[in-house]
Structure formats: structure tokens, C-alpha cells
Design an enzyme around this catalytic site. Structure first.
Site, mmCIF file in Angstrom:
data_model
loop_
_atom_site.group_PDB
_atom_site.id
_atom_site.type_symbol
_atom_site.label_atom_id
_atom_site.label_comp_id
_atom_site.label_asym_id
_atom_site.label_seq_id
_atom_site.Cartn_x
_atom_site.Cartn_y
_atom_site.Cartn_z
ATOM 1 N N HIS A 152 -6.598 32.500 -14.541
ATOM 2 C CA HIS A 152 -6.826 32.746 -13.105
ATOM 3 C C HIS A 152 -7.361 31.494 -12.450
ATOM 4 O O HIS A 152 -7.852 30.588 -13.110
ATOM 5 C CB HIS A 152 -7.795 33.912 -12.868
ATOM 6 C CG HIS A 152 -9.186 33.749 -13.431
ATOM 7 N ND1 HIS A 152 -9.543 34.192 -14.684
ATOM 8 C CD2 HIS A 152 -10.316 33.223 -12.902
ATOM 9 C CE1 HIS A 152 -10.825 33.941 -14.899
ATOM 10 N NE2 HIS A 152 -11.328 33.336 -13.822
ATOM 11 N N HIS A 161 -13.106 27.561 -9.318
ATOM 12 C CA HIS A 161 -12.803 27.138 -10.691
ATOM 13 C C HIS A 161 -11.396 27.542 -11.116
ATOM 14 O O HIS A 161 -10.761 28.366 -10.454
ATOM 15 C CB HIS A 161 -13.844 27.670 -11.695
ATOM 16 C CG HIS A 161 -13.891 29.162 -11.865
ATOM 17 N ND1 HIS A 161 -14.773 29.973 -11.189
ATOM 18 C CD2 HIS A 161 -13.179 30.000 -12.657
ATOM 19 C CE1 HIS A 161 -14.621 31.233 -11.562
ATOM 20 N NE2 HIS A 161 -13.643 31.287 -12.448
ATOM 21 N N GLU A 171 -13.256 27.070 -16.532
ATOM 22 C CA GLU A 171 -13.649 28.205 -17.372
ATOM 23 C C GLU A 171 -12.642 28.306 -18.513
ATOM 24 O O GLU A 171 -11.432 28.136 -18.300
ATOM 25 C CB GLU A 171 -13.615 29.498 -16.534
ATOM 26 C CG GLU A 171 -13.954 30.756 -17.324
ATOM 27 C CD GLU A 171 -13.897 32.028 -16.458
ATOM 28 O OE1 GLU A 171 -13.578 31.948 -15.255
ATOM 29 O OE2 GLU A 171 -14.173 33.110 -17.022
#
Ligand SMILES: CC[C@@H](C(=O)O)C(=O)SCCNC(=O)CCNC(=O)[C@H](O)C(C)(C)COP(=O)(O)OP(=O)(O)OC[C@H]1O[C@@H](n2cnc3c(N)ncnc32)[C@H](O)[C@@H]1OP(=O)(O)O
Ligand SMILES: [Co+2]
Length: 138
Positions: free
Chosen positions: A7, A79, A130
Site C-alpha cells: 500500500h 509512506h 514500511e
């Protein structure tokens, strides 16, 4: 080592308005809001054919996105999340190359129930990264 883009996340000041933009204006499928007190955020996932967008709002007194929203009051790209097969191997490999793992360095369980870690944005070309451990489907 990194695999699919799981994502990308957008920090937003108003989660209802952001959800309405993606659902009503862009015609996307959106999840219900999910409070994640351990992460200090509330999230809504937007499902796209090839990936997801995570809409992030601050939750609680201390949120890791609070200063970001102070600097970017209208919201902004926060992010990117890449999938890895083994988060401990990925963490240790990156640490030996000098990349800084945030927090205490131990994975937390993220919004999808999988272990996640974050790398310092100054070590990721100005981008907060991440890593999420996702079992291989191959
Ligand atoms: C829902 C769970 C999970 C999932 O499953 O998907 C999530 O995604 S949770 C998402 C929220 N959690 C996190 O972001 C955890 C990791 N983040 C942090 O620990 C902090 O946000 C941070 C990266 C350490 C930054 O915190 P901040 O208070 O903003 O620190 P500084 O003000 O000291 O910033 C240092 C430096 O870095 C720049 N910066 C900060 N955030 C970003 C960003 N998102 N992208 C790019 N750059 C960023 C900031 O501008 C500072 O730069 P300088 O001013 O040049 O020093
Ligand atoms: Co995320």
C-alpha cells in the site's frame, strides 16, 4: 528482497472527508475505519485493482503522524509499504547496511494482522518505508 507494493499511505486531517473523496468522487471501494491504538492511527483502506491506499488519521494524544500533519495541514503522502517474505531477515540485512529501523526495532502487528517495521525516511530517499511480512503465495 522487497516484493509487491502492499500500500501507499496518505496522512489526512479529516478521515471522513478523505474517505468520501475516494468513495464518492473517485468511485473506489473503501473499508470501514479501523482504530489502531498501538500505532496511534485510524485507517481506512481503499482497494484498487493492483494495490491499496491507506488513509491515515491521528488517533490519541501521541501519534507518529502528528508532526507530519502539523507540517502538512492539508495532508500528504506519508509512506510506502513493501512486502517481504521474512521481516527479521529483511530487518537484519538492512541494519547491516546502516539503515535505521524505527522504534525498538521489533515488528508490531499492522492493520492486516501481519508483522510490520518502519525505516527512517532519511535512509529511504526522503520516503518513510514500511515493510510488511506477507507469506508467499507462489
Ligand atoms: C496502521 C498500521 C500500519 C500499517 O499496517 O500499515 C501503519 O502504516 S502505521 C503508520 C503510522 N506509523 C508510523 O509512521 C510509524 C513510523 N513513523 C515514525 O516513527 C515517525 O513518523 C517518524 C518517521 C520517526 C517521523 O516522526 P516525526 O515526529 O515527524 O519526526 P521528526 O519531525 O524528527 O522527522 C525527522 C525528519 O524526517 C522527516 N519526515 C518525517 N516523517 C516523514 C515522512 N512520513 N516522509 C518523509 N519524511 C518524513 C521530517 O521532515 C524530518 O526531516 P528534517 O526536518 O529534514 O530533519
Ligand atoms: Co502503512
Amino acid at each position: 528482497m522487497i516484493g509487491r507494493l502492499n500500500h501507499l499511505a496518505i496522512a489526512v486531517p479529516d478521515l471522513d472527508a478523505a474517505t468520501a473523496l475516494y468513495r464518492d468522487s473517485f468511485g473506489a471501494s473503501v473499508s470501514e475505519p479501523q482504530n489502531l491504538p498501538e500505532h496511534g492511527v485510524t485507517v481506512v483502506f481503499v482497494e484498487l485493482p493492483n494495490t491499496k491506499v491507506e488513509l491515515l488519521a491521528a488517533l490519541g494524544e501521541i501519534s507518529p503522524i502528528a508532526s507530519f500533519l502539523e507540517r502538512n495541514p492539508a495532508g500528504g503522502m506519508h509512506h510506502v509499504c513493501y512486502e517481504v517474505e521474512d521481516i527479521i531477515v529483511a530487518r537484519d540485512t538492512l541494519k547491516t547496511q546502516g539503515l535505521r529501523v524505527l522504534g525498538d526495532g521489533e515488528p508490531k502487528i499492522g492493520a492486516h494482522g501481519n508483522p510490520v517495521l518502519f525505516l527512517h525516511p532519511k535512509d529511504g530517499l526522503g520516503t518513510l518505508i514500511e515493510l510488511e511480512e506477507v507469506a508467499s503465495t507462489e
